[in-house]
Write a protein that holds these residues in place. Sequence first.
Motif, PDB file in Angstrom:
ATOM      1  N   THR A   1       0.832  -1.206   0.000  1.00 28.62           N
ATOM      2  CA  THR A   1       0.000   0.000   0.000  1.00 28.62           C
ATOM      3  C   THR A   1       0.864   1.253   0.000  1.00 28.62           C
ATOM      4  O   THR A   1       1.812   1.360   0.768  1.00 28.62           O
ATOM      5  CB  THR A   1      -0.919   0.018   1.243  1.00 28.62           C
TER       6      THR A   1
ATOM      7  N   GLU B   1       0.662   5.419   0.375  1.00 28.84           N
ATOM      8  CA  GLU B   1      -0.169   6.540   0.804  1.00 28.84           C
ATOM      9  C   GLU B   1       0.618   7.838   0.614  1.00 28.84           C
ATOM     10  O   GLU B   1       1.777   7.918   1.016  1.00 28.84           O
ATOM     11  CB  GLU B   1      -0.567   6.383   2.270  1.00 28.84           C
TER      12      GLU B   1
ATOM     13  N   THR C   1      -4.410   6.979  -1.735  1.00 32.58           N
ATOM     14  CA  THR C   1      -4.003   5.647  -1.308  1.00 32.58           C
ATOM     15  C   THR C   1      -4.136   4.691  -2.481  1.00 32.58           C
ATOM     16  O   THR C   1      -5.174   4.655  -3.142  1.00 32.58           O
ATOM     17  CB  THR C   1      -4.875   5.140  -0.140  1.00 32.58           C
ATOM     18  N   SER C   2      -3.094   3.929  -2.753  1.00 32.78           N
ATOM     19  CA  SER C   2      -3.160   2.883  -3.774  1.00 32.78           C
ATOM     20  C   SER C   2      -2.707   1.572  -3.141  1.00 32.78           C
ATOM     21  O   SER C   2      -1.759   1.546  -2.364  1.00 32.78           O
ATOM     22  CB  SER C   2      -2.276   3.222  -4.979  1.00 32.78           C
ATOM     23  N   ARG C   3      -3.415   0.493  -3.486  1.00 31.65           N
ATOM     24  CA  ARG C   3      -3.146  -0.801  -2.879  1.00 31.65           C
ATOM     25  C   ARG C   3      -2.652  -1.790  -3.917  1.00 31.65           C
ATOM     26  O   ARG C   3      -2.814  -1.596  -5.116  1.00 31.65           O
ATOM     27  CB  ARG C   3      -4.411  -1.325  -2.189  1.00 31.65           C
TER      28      ARG C   3
ATOM     29  N   SER D   1      -6.866  -1.341  -6.107  1.00 33.67           N
ATOM     30  CA  SER D   1      -7.850  -0.402  -5.587  1.00 33.67           C
ATOM     31  C   SER D   1      -7.156   0.835  -5.042  1.00 33.67           C
ATOM     32  O   SER D   1      -5.946   0.839  -4.816  1.00 33.67           O
ATOM     33  CB  SER D   1      -8.680  -1.058  -4.482  1.00 33.67           C
ATOM     34  N   GLY D   2      -7.944   1.877  -4.807  1.00 36.89           N
ATOM     35  CA  GLY D   2      -7.351   3.099  -4.278  1.00 36.89           C
ATOM     36  C   GLY D   2      -8.394   4.166  -4.021  1.00 36.89           C
ATOM     37  O   GLY D   2      -9.560   4.039  -4.413  1.00 36.89           O
TER      38      GLY D   2
ATOM     39  N   THR E   1     -11.385   3.679  -6.568  1.00 39.29           N
ATOM     40  CA  THR E   1     -11.167   2.679  -7.607  1.00 39.29           C
ATOM     41  C   THR E   1     -11.166   1.301  -6.961  1.00 39.29           C
ATOM     42  O   THR E   1     -10.493   1.087  -5.948  1.00 39.29           O
ATOM     43  CB  THR E   1      -9.830   2.900  -8.328  1.00 39.29           C
TER      44      THR E   1
END
Length: 312
Positions: free
Chosen positions: A128, A130, A143-145, A149-150, A167
């Motif tokens: 992740t 951030e 935040t992107s995972r 997703s994000g 997302t």
Amino acid sequence: DAANRPISSGTLDTATNSGATRNYTNGILASQTAFGPGGATTTTYNADGTVSGATTVNSDNTGRSVRYDASVNTIYKTSTDAAGAVTITTIDPATRVEATQYPDGTLSTKTADGYGYSSVSTMRPDGTMEIVTDYYGTVTAATSRADGSGTVTTTGQDGVVTYAATTNPDGSGGTVSYNPDGSGTTTSYGADGSNTITGFNGDGSLARVVTTGADGALNIANYGANNAISSTAVSYADGSGLTTTYYASGAPQEQWFTNADGTGSHTTYGADGATGSFEVNNADGSGSTGGYNAGGGSYAAVRNADGSRNQT
């Protein structure tokens, strides 16, 4: 002379088990330790008397340390919890960029210009990422995972959210944006390529809704006062479509229908729902016009492909 200069000295209060020790180099204070029941803190000094660092060890095994450059700016610091896990922060003396390594493997980097701009980037062990940016009071958090997703959120200087986006792992998601007057737009999109864009007014009422299907079909709805629909337009992938306007009551006022081959029809409706007119155009040039009245009667004129007409 040097032989008479102290090497160390100290005090001890036996009643509180606290005190201090001092160490000297060539008669100049090099370090001192203050201790008591709660722990001890050792401070080190440069030859000019400025502080070069400090270390604190508490009785519960927690602690912290810090080191300074020649201008007494912090360049290194640590924090230790009771389990012995250590958090380490290094600070670049020139750029003042801070990099912090946490016990769980998380790495955080902070930059700031000293005038109101700052940015904090955090990478976690699960992948992740951030990023929080403060642009002179306007804060954006992203935040992107690892699963794709994000989220993104922007908050203005007044603390009000002006933009948000989500997302999902399958590629679907949505956004919402706000204007100062409270109006704004929301967008939702599916993994299949479909999407819906909704515009709303400052009072929360609908202004417009535009939907695009996965097959390319387009549906537009416009709204007036009190969320009353004022017009709709539908366009299909084959080129056909339908446009309708409405009275304030919600009843249809006019309709235009277009076929894929370019032919179509036009129909009008009276506000009473009983009167109206129509026009039909066919591909071969034929067609018809007509209408109906409140009494139930109707009339029509037929136009044949050869140009001749029939009246009924």
